[in-house]
Design a protein around this motif. Sequence first.
Motif, PDB file in Angstrom:
ATOM      1  N   VAL A   1       0.862  -1.189   0.000  1.00  0.00           N
ATOM      2  CA  VAL A   1       0.000   0.000   0.000  1.00  0.00           C
ATOM      3  C   VAL A   1       0.897   1.237   0.000  1.00  0.00           C
ATOM      4  O   VAL A   1       1.857   1.332   0.794  1.00  0.00           O
ATOM      5  N   PRO A   2       0.644   2.204  -0.865  1.00  0.00           N
ATOM      6  CA  PRO A   2       1.454   3.434  -0.895  1.00  0.00           C
ATOM      7  C   PRO A   2       1.314   4.202   0.434  1.00  0.00           C
ATOM      8  O   PRO A   2       0.339   4.043   1.173  1.00  0.00           O
ATOM      9  N   THR A   3       2.309   4.990   0.703  1.00  0.00           N
ATOM     10  CA  THR A   3       2.301   5.772   1.944  1.00  0.00           C
ATOM     11  C   THR A   3       1.160   6.778   1.965  1.00  0.00           C
ATOM     12  O   THR A   3       0.777   7.287   3.040  1.00  0.00           O
ATOM     13  N   THR A   4       0.610   7.068   0.814  1.00  0.00           N
ATOM     14  CA  THR A   4      -0.477   8.068   0.744  1.00  0.00           C
ATOM     15  C   THR A   4      -1.832   7.434   1.030  1.00  0.00           C
ATOM     16  O   THR A   4      -2.855   8.125   1.043  1.00  0.00           O
ATOM     17  N   GLU A   5      -1.839   6.120   1.266  1.00  0.00           N
ATOM     18  CA  GLU A   5      -3.110   5.436   1.498  1.00  0.00           C
ATOM     19  C   GLU A   5      -3.046   4.660   2.801  1.00  0.00           C
ATOM     20  O   GLU A   5      -1.976   4.422   3.359  1.00  0.00           O
ATOM     21  N   THR A   6      -4.236   4.236   3.241  1.00  0.00           N
ATOM     22  CA  THR A   6      -4.325   3.402   4.441  1.00  0.00           C
ATOM     23  C   THR A   6      -5.054   2.119   4.101  1.00  0.00           C
ATOM     24  O   THR A   6      -5.743   2.035   3.081  1.00  0.00           O
ATOM     25  N   THR A   7      -4.897   1.121   4.980  1.00  0.00           N
ATOM     26  CA  THR A   7      -5.588  -0.143   4.784  1.00  0.00           C
ATOM     27  C   THR A   7      -5.895  -0.756   6.130  1.00  0.00           C
ATOM     28  O   THR A   7      -5.233  -0.467   7.142  1.00  0.00           O
TER      29      THR A   7
ATOM     30  N   SER B   1      -5.296  -8.800  10.886  1.00  0.00           N
ATOM     31  CA  SER B   1      -4.561  -9.466  11.961  1.00  0.00           C
ATOM     32  C   SER B   1      -4.508  -8.632  13.229  1.00  0.00           C
ATOM     33  O   SER B   1      -4.461  -9.177  14.339  1.00  0.00           O
ATOM     34  N   THR B   2      -4.555  -7.285  13.103  1.00  0.00           N
ATOM     35  CA  THR B   2      -4.483  -6.417  14.293  1.00  0.00           C
ATOM     36  C   THR B   2      -5.788  -5.675  14.559  1.00  0.00           C
ATOM     37  O   THR B   2      -5.984  -5.083  15.634  1.00  0.00           O
ATOM     38  N   GLY B   3      -6.696  -5.685  13.570  1.00  0.00           N
ATOM     39  CA  GLY B   3      -7.962  -4.971  13.704  1.00  0.00           C
ATOM     40  C   GLY B   3      -7.785  -3.472  13.673  1.00  0.00           C
ATOM     41  O   GLY B   3      -8.596  -2.751  14.262  1.00  0.00           O
ATOM     42  N   GLN B   4      -6.699  -2.968  13.015  1.00  0.00           N
ATOM     43  CA  GLN B   4      -6.397  -1.551  12.984  1.00  0.00           C
ATOM     44  C   GLN B   4      -6.328  -1.036  11.550  1.00  0.00           C
ATOM     45  O   GLN B   4      -6.048  -1.780  10.627  1.00  0.00           O
ATOM     46  N   GLU B   5      -6.537   0.255  11.423  1.00  0.00           N
ATOM     47  CA  GLU B   5      -6.340   0.948  10.154  1.00  0.00           C
ATOM     48  C   GLU B   5      -4.924   1.499  10.177  1.00  0.00           C
ATOM     49  O   GLU B   5      -4.555   2.243  11.071  1.00  0.00           O
ATOM     50  N   ARG B   6      -4.115   1.110   9.151  1.00  0.00           N
ATOM     51  CA  ARG B   6      -2.706   1.507   9.150  1.00  0.00           C
ATOM     52  C   ARG B   6      -2.334   2.208   7.856  1.00  0.00           C
ATOM     53  O   ARG B   6      -2.916   1.974   6.794  1.00  0.00           O
ATOM     54  N   GLN B   7      -1.305   3.073   7.983  1.00  0.00           N
ATOM     55  CA  GLN B   7      -0.772   3.808   6.839  1.00  0.00           C
ATOM     56  C   GLN B   7       0.106   2.870   6.006  1.00  0.00           C
ATOM     57  O   GLN B   7       0.858   2.066   6.542  1.00  0.00           O
ATOM     58  N   GLY B   8       0.013   2.942   4.665  1.00  0.00           N
ATOM     59  CA  GLY B   8       0.868   2.131   3.800  1.00  0.00           C
ATOM     60  C   GLY B   8       2.338   2.488   3.936  1.00  0.00           C
ATOM     61  O   GLY B   8       2.695   3.597   4.359  1.00  0.00           O
ATOM     62  N   LEU B   9       3.230   1.563   3.573  1.00  0.00           N
ATOM     63  CA  LEU B   9       4.672   1.750   3.742  1.00  0.00           C
ATOM     64  C   LEU B   9       5.423   1.930   2.423  1.00  0.00           C
ATOM     65  O   LEU B   9       6.602   2.306   2.424  1.00  0.00           O
ATOM     66  N   ALA B  10       4.800   1.648   1.306  1.00  0.00           N
ATOM     67  CA  ALA B  10       5.507   1.665   0.016  1.00  0.00           C
ATOM     68  C   ALA B  10       5.625   3.085  -0.520  1.00  0.00           C
ATOM     69  O   ALA B  10       4.638   3.803  -0.643  1.00  0.00           O
ATOM     70  N   ALA B  11       6.866   3.472  -0.793  1.00  0.00           N
ATOM     71  CA  ALA B  11       7.095   4.772  -1.398  1.00  0.00           C
ATOM     72  C   ALA B  11       6.640   4.737  -2.859  1.00  0.00           C
ATOM     73  O   ALA B  11       6.370   3.676  -3.437  1.00  0.00           O
TER      74      ALA B  11
END
Length: 568
Positions: free
Chosen positions: A464-470, A474-484
């Motif tokens: 997922v790009p850093t400009t998006e979230t998913t 597994s954690t039940g959380q909304e997280r920021q993407g890591l791919a530049a």
Amino acid sequence: MSNPDRHADLISRFGALSPAETVLVDNIGVGHVDQLGEGKVPEPDDVEQQVRAELIRYLLLGGGHAPKMHEKGIRLSGVTITGILDLEGCRIPHDIGLLDCRFEMKPVLRSAQLDTVSFDGSILPGLAADRVEARGDLLLRAARVRGPVALRGARIGGDLAFDGAELSHPNDRAIRAERISIRGSASFRGARVQGGISIPGARAGGDLDFVGVHVEQPGDVAIDADAVHVNGDLILRHVNVDGRVRAISAQVDGDADASGAKIRAKGDIALNLNRSVVGGAFFLRDEATVEGALSLNGSTLGAIVDDVASWPQPGDLLLNHCRYGGFLGSSVDASERLNWLSRQDPSRWGEDFWPQPYEQLARVMAEMGHPEDKRRVLIEKERLQRTSRRLRTSGKATRALLWLSDRVLWATTGYGRRPLLAVIWIAVFWVLGGVYYGWLEHTDAIRPNSVVVLRSPEWVLCSVPTTETTFLVSTGQERQGLAAAGQTQLSCFFEQPEADAFPKFSPLMLSADMIFPGLGSGQREYWSPDTRTTSGYIGRLYAYFQALAGLGLGLLAVAGFSGIVRSD
């Protein structure tokens, strides 16, 4: 002048003597050649130069009141000998020289014991000399013989010479000399023969020389030298033969030389040396032509000296079980020698394939220091032998399977003669795999092989790009993407601290692991093509192919090095 009283006893026995007979009797004790006229062969109607054969026989045997003969014997030239010179069974310790003479009837020397006998330059209607024993030479040089010459079982203490002779007995044997024994040489140099020359079982202490001989016996055996034993050379240089030449089971201690020979027997075996043993070399060069087959089946030759221009036509060479020590002054190139062997046609003789000529050629190539040429010859032998096997096999499906297996063995190990080919193929598949897996990495078509990693937040967020979230299940959380921007999931994952415990991806090592599953580099356990993409799916299929190819080629390489896949 001749003294008539001296000839009284001869006249009382033979009647009046002709001028030629008088000369013969007058000089019988002198020992030189009595040459009448110019010494040429007289005309048949020249009465003055006629000598009765009975008188010659009487003088040779020394009967009654015959004048004493000189130690050199009779030496007479330029006369016509009338009647039959019959010396059958006689013992005559003198030379007989009847040179440039005309014989009305064939001389008979059967079972006679003589010294040197010479009919040089004479004209004879034949010669009957079976079992004759000549302590010296038997000479018919430049003689013209219009009938058969019989020398069966003869024993010659010196030389037998027909040099320059003309012999005619068409459609039969002009010379019959079976089992003749010659202490010296037998020479037919430049002779012209209408009819065959038959000398099977002959023994010669010197050479058996046919240089320049011209023999006409079309459709039959022109020169029969089966089972001869020659202590010197068998010389067929520049012969011109219309008919077959045979020397089956011959023993030649020197060379067998057919340089420049012209032998014509189309559709048959023109030159047959089957089972012969030649201690020296076999020569076939200098524009020699054999119109018909050349057969060396079962022969043993010290060496071969030939040239391409003198080879028989395709289908006219027989070399089955021929053994030779090498090539002297001849080509040892594998391509030319394979062309030489390809002129054999076993099917013409009721057989399918002769492997021995190829094995013999390979052995000679190795002994002469040409290992690569040896390998080429053996590979060609394998190809032809396997082709022959397929032709013998019934059933199209079976033949197809054999064809496929033969092609695989040829391509991968050179029929076991080039086992390194299998190693090369393995290297090729390894490099191709490394290149392809590297391209898959570049196109983001490689992924970890671990389910834990595939579900880990780091791996999922790297997609997922850093400009998006998913949302991470597994954690039940909304997280920021890591791919530049423009970064692949795999390269992003490697930048995460959690990836330090995961092996780095190596395309070449993954390819090696696919070919050799037991290599143990770990790449195969941790990484694989991503089958969600077409290129990744192809990569997975290629990995399966690598595993099978590595196993098969590895086994073929081992089998090739150990010789298991060879037909010998």
